[in-house]
Motif scaffolding. Structure first.
Motif, short mmCIF file in Angstrom:
data_model
loop_
_atom_site.label_atom_id
_atom_site.label_comp_id
_atom_site.label_asym_id
_atom_site.label_seq_id
_atom_site.Cartn_x
_atom_site.Cartn_y
_atom_site.Cartn_z
N PHE A 42 15.49 -25.03 30.98
CA PHE A 42 15.30 -26.00 29.90
C PHE A 42 15.57 -27.41 30.40
CE2 PHE A 42 19.89 -26.40 28.84
CZ PHE A 42 20.38 -25.23 29.42
N PRO A 43 14.86 -28.38 29.82
CA PRO A 43 15.08 -29.77 30.19
C PRO A 43 16.28 -30.33 29.45
CG PRO A 43 13.30 -29.65 28.61
CD PRO A 43 13.77 -28.25 28.83
N ILE A 66 21.24 -13.76 28.63
CA ILE A 66 21.93 -15.04 28.53
C ILE A 66 21.97 -15.45 27.06
CG2 ILE A 66 21.77 -17.46 29.17
CD1 ILE A 66 20.13 -16.29 31.67
N ARG A 67 23.10 -15.95 26.63
CA ARG A 67 23.18 -16.39 25.24
C ARG A 67 23.39 -17.89 25.10
NH1 ARG A 67 27.72 -13.06 22.90
NH2 ARG A 67 28.19 -12.58 25.07
N THR A 68 24.31 -18.45 25.88
CA THR A 68 24.63 -19.85 25.62
C THR A 68 23.42 -20.75 25.88
OG1 THR A 68 26.11 -21.67 26.12
CG2 THR A 68 25.64 -20.18 27.92
N ARG A 69 23.24 -21.72 25.00
CA ARG A 69 22.13 -22.67 25.12
C ARG A 69 22.62 -24.08 25.40
NH1 ARG A 69 17.35 -20.61 23.89
NH2 ARG A 69 17.37 -18.56 22.91
N ALA A 70 23.91 -24.23 25.60
CA ALA A 70 24.46 -25.56 25.84
C ALA A 70 24.01 -26.06 27.21
CB ALA A 70 25.98 -25.51 25.78
N GLU A 71 24.01 -27.37 27.36
CA GLU A 71 23.70 -27.95 28.67
C GLU A 71 24.77 -27.50 29.67
OE1 GLU A 71 22.97 -32.13 28.53
OE2 GLU A 71 21.12 -31.88 27.40
N THR B 274 24.88 -19.35 21.15
CA THR B 274 25.98 -20.05 21.82
C THR B 274 27.30 -19.73 21.10
OG1 THR B 274 24.42 -21.79 22.38
CG2 THR B 274 26.74 -22.29 22.69
N ASP B 359 24.61 -31.81 21.66
CA ASP B 359 24.83 -30.48 22.22
C ASP B 359 26.12 -29.89 21.67
OD1 ASP B 359 23.99 -28.42 23.88
OD2 ASP B 359 25.07 -29.16 25.63
#
Lengths: 190, 391
Positions: A42-43, A66-71, B274, B359
């Motif tokens: 992801f960008p 994978i679950r986390t989507r945080a940077e 998350t 975020d």
């Protein structure tokens, strides 16, 4: 930092808008998924301006989805596509102690390591020269994928074949050549 | 045959529309929705999809063109985001009133100003009351599945309502991840052809979009309310059929490690994944916490929500939109309202976060869950808190 699992590699790509950092991350994710791994690309969703510093991210897991989507703030691997960014962006921010920084630069890894005061492993390659020679343009996205594979593994070079074909069509072969050339020329300082 | 592929979520949504064999797509590009309709335009142009792509000069026109195409019985898809959804606003009600089964993907985005193209739920919350079926996807797989499901529900002769599939801008739309895509034959087993019962046809004239005086307007609104609440039966049935065919289960309210939880966090959309990492971390430290994920937003799943939170002491609700000068976030308000008449109910704390693409990390979710627990322990009262504000 909650660790989702120990089998996950987190990669942060530093580039400039238009240089293809997002494409690099996409290619790595597609190759990893083709290998049966779990992966995301992801960008950073920053301003989409040509030339401005941009980020892209990969998470690649050989374990659970994978679950986390945080940077990614604490990467295992940092890849820098543009040598100019080494001076203006803290590219090693959060890099794990056992991580590796991979940069497109004419400098040797020892030189860069001293310059950035890093304890982590450093790998360098003059990707711009390779891209100019092999592709005829100085877009180093595919070239730096080769450097990544040399210095950090993550995926097999062979797994890039389909993603490159899908993304670049008749130019896939030349991009594969640039990637392989970078794989050969990347130098790692432990 | 079902195949596992790596694909950008936006492209998977476009693929779902292609597999649904849509007849008409009318849309206006807007970040972060653009990749969806760009891909559909490409499919139409190169012959992968036999459909009309109607490029228009605005979202107001896009939705208006969708009204026309759905009214003649064409399977109709569009997508938008943020300001685009707001520019459609008045036309959205018309789609409901005319009972037109339009399917729309909304790449949820903040609203100006300040101008911001990133993700939050301000856009969809402003269209809460347009009478559409509204659901949220948590990941790419769900965005793909729910898009197909939306056609099945919207076009059901017992429903005939426009349906909105919400997927978070950027944090879903721009992510490449592994998904199980379906093929044409599988989709055919789930999704019958669209047979709109009373299509516009010069040979058989019907009245659509009629005027209503005070004598009829209330009854028309009552009929719309009944249509939307009764659509739930079909929504559940279609989810069950989807699960039977493809093995992926969907529910109006879903939970994660919630069974014995003393503190629950409620989220909608992509934050759920998350937040589940934070729940695991807190569980590993012995905290009895869990997660509630609201998938169905309209019609609101009152019973399922009450059931999901009935045993917990504390419920933290995270909204990604603000109702300025009001009770905080729209989701929290509705949750509180759903629980108000219950004799036993958790202490509810509202939080606003993740605005305009801010975020949120697993640590942020841990802090939020612990904050709600501490507030309850200290007997604190608050309408809502905005989290992560730099002051």
């Amino acid at each position: 930092m909650p660790q989702q699992n120990n089998n996950m590699i987190e990669i942060r790509w530093h580039g400039r808008g238009g240089q293809g950092a997002v494409t690099s991350a996409e290619l790595v994710a597609l190759a990893a998924i083709a290998e049966g791994k779990n992966a995301r690309a992801f960008p950073s969703f920053g301003p989409e301006r040509r030339g401005a510093p941009v980020l892209a991210f990969n998470r690649v897991s050989t374990g659970e989805p994978i679950r986390t989507r945080a940077e990614i703030a604490k990467p295992d691997v940092v890849v820098v596509l543009d040598p100019g960014l080494l001076r203006i962006v803290d590219v090693a921010a959060g890099l794990k102690e056992d991580g590796v920084l991979i940069a497109n630069t004419k400098k040797s890894p020892a030189e860069l390591k001293a310059e950035l005061h890093l304890k982590q492993r450093v790998a360098t390659v003059d990707a711009t020269a390779i891209a100019r020679e092999v592709l005829g343009v100085t877009i180093v996205n595919t070239t730096m994928v080769g450097a990544l594979i040399k210095a950090a593994g993550v995926v097999d070079m062979e797994s890039l074949r389909e993603p490159l074909k899908h993304r670049f069509g008749h130019l896939a072969e030349r991009n594969a050549d640039a990637m392989k050339e970078a794989f050969r020329k990347t130098v790692i300082e432990e | 045959m079902t195949k596992r592929v790596g694909i950008e979520v936006s492209l998977a949504v476009a693929e779902a529309a292609r597999l649904a064999n849509v007849d008409v797509v009318s849309a206006y590009p807007i970040t972060p929705q653009t990749h969806i309709v760009e891909r559909l335009a490409e499919m139409v142009a190169n012959g992968e999809l036999d459909a009309e792509f109607i490029p228009v000069e605005s979202e107001h026109s896009a939705m208006s063109a969708c009204l026309g195409s759905a009214a003649v019985g064409a399977r109709t898809f569009t997508a938008t985001a943020g300001q685009g959804l707001e520019l459609m606003h008045e036309v959205l009600y018309i789609a409901t009133a005319m009972r037109l089964p339009i399917v729309m993907a909304v790449a949820n985005r903040a609203l100006s100003g300040p101008l911001n193209v990133w993700g939050d739920h301000s856009d969809v919350m402003a269209t809460r009351d347009v009478g559409w079926i509204q659901v949220f996807a948590e990941n790419g797989q769900e965005a793909f599945d729910l898009t197909l499901w939306a056609f099945r529900v919207a076009e059901d002769p017992g429903v005939l309502l426009p349906t909105m599939v919400n997927l978070d801008g950027f944090t879903l739309t721009h992510v490449i991840e592994p998904m199980m895509l379906l093929d044409e034959a599988e989709v055919k087993r789930f999704l019958p052809p669209n047979h709109y019962p009373l299509p516009l046809n010069p040979a058989k004239p019907v009245t659509m979009g009629a005027f209503a005086t005070p004598v009829h307007y209330t009854e028309a609104k009552k009929a719309q309310e009944m249509a939307l609440t009764q659509a739930k039966t079909t929504m559940l049935k279609a989810w069950q059929e989807f699960a039977d065919l493809f093995g992926r289960h969907y529910h109006p309210v879903e939970t994660y490690r919630a069974e014995d939880a003393r503190v629950l966090l409620l989220t909608m959309g992509s934050f759920g994944e998350t937040a589940s990492v934070a729940v695991d971390e807190l569980r590993a430290r012995g905290e009895k916490v869990g997660l509630v994920k609201l998938r169905m937003w309209r019609p609101f799943p009152f019973e399922e929500l009450r059931h999901a939170v009935q045993h917990t002491d504390v419920l933290a609700v995270l909204d990604r939109a603000l109702s300025p000068g009001g009770p905080g976030g729209p989701v929290c308000s509705e949750v509180k309202s759903a629980l108000y008449m219950q004799e036993k109910k958790p202490k509810v704390f509202g939080f606003i976060g993740g605005l305009g693409g801010r975020d949120m990390t697993p640590e942020d979710f841990e802090a939020l869950i612990m904050r709600a627990r501490d507030m309850a322990h200290k007997g604190m009262e608050s309408e809502f808190e905005m989290i992560g504000v730099r002051e």
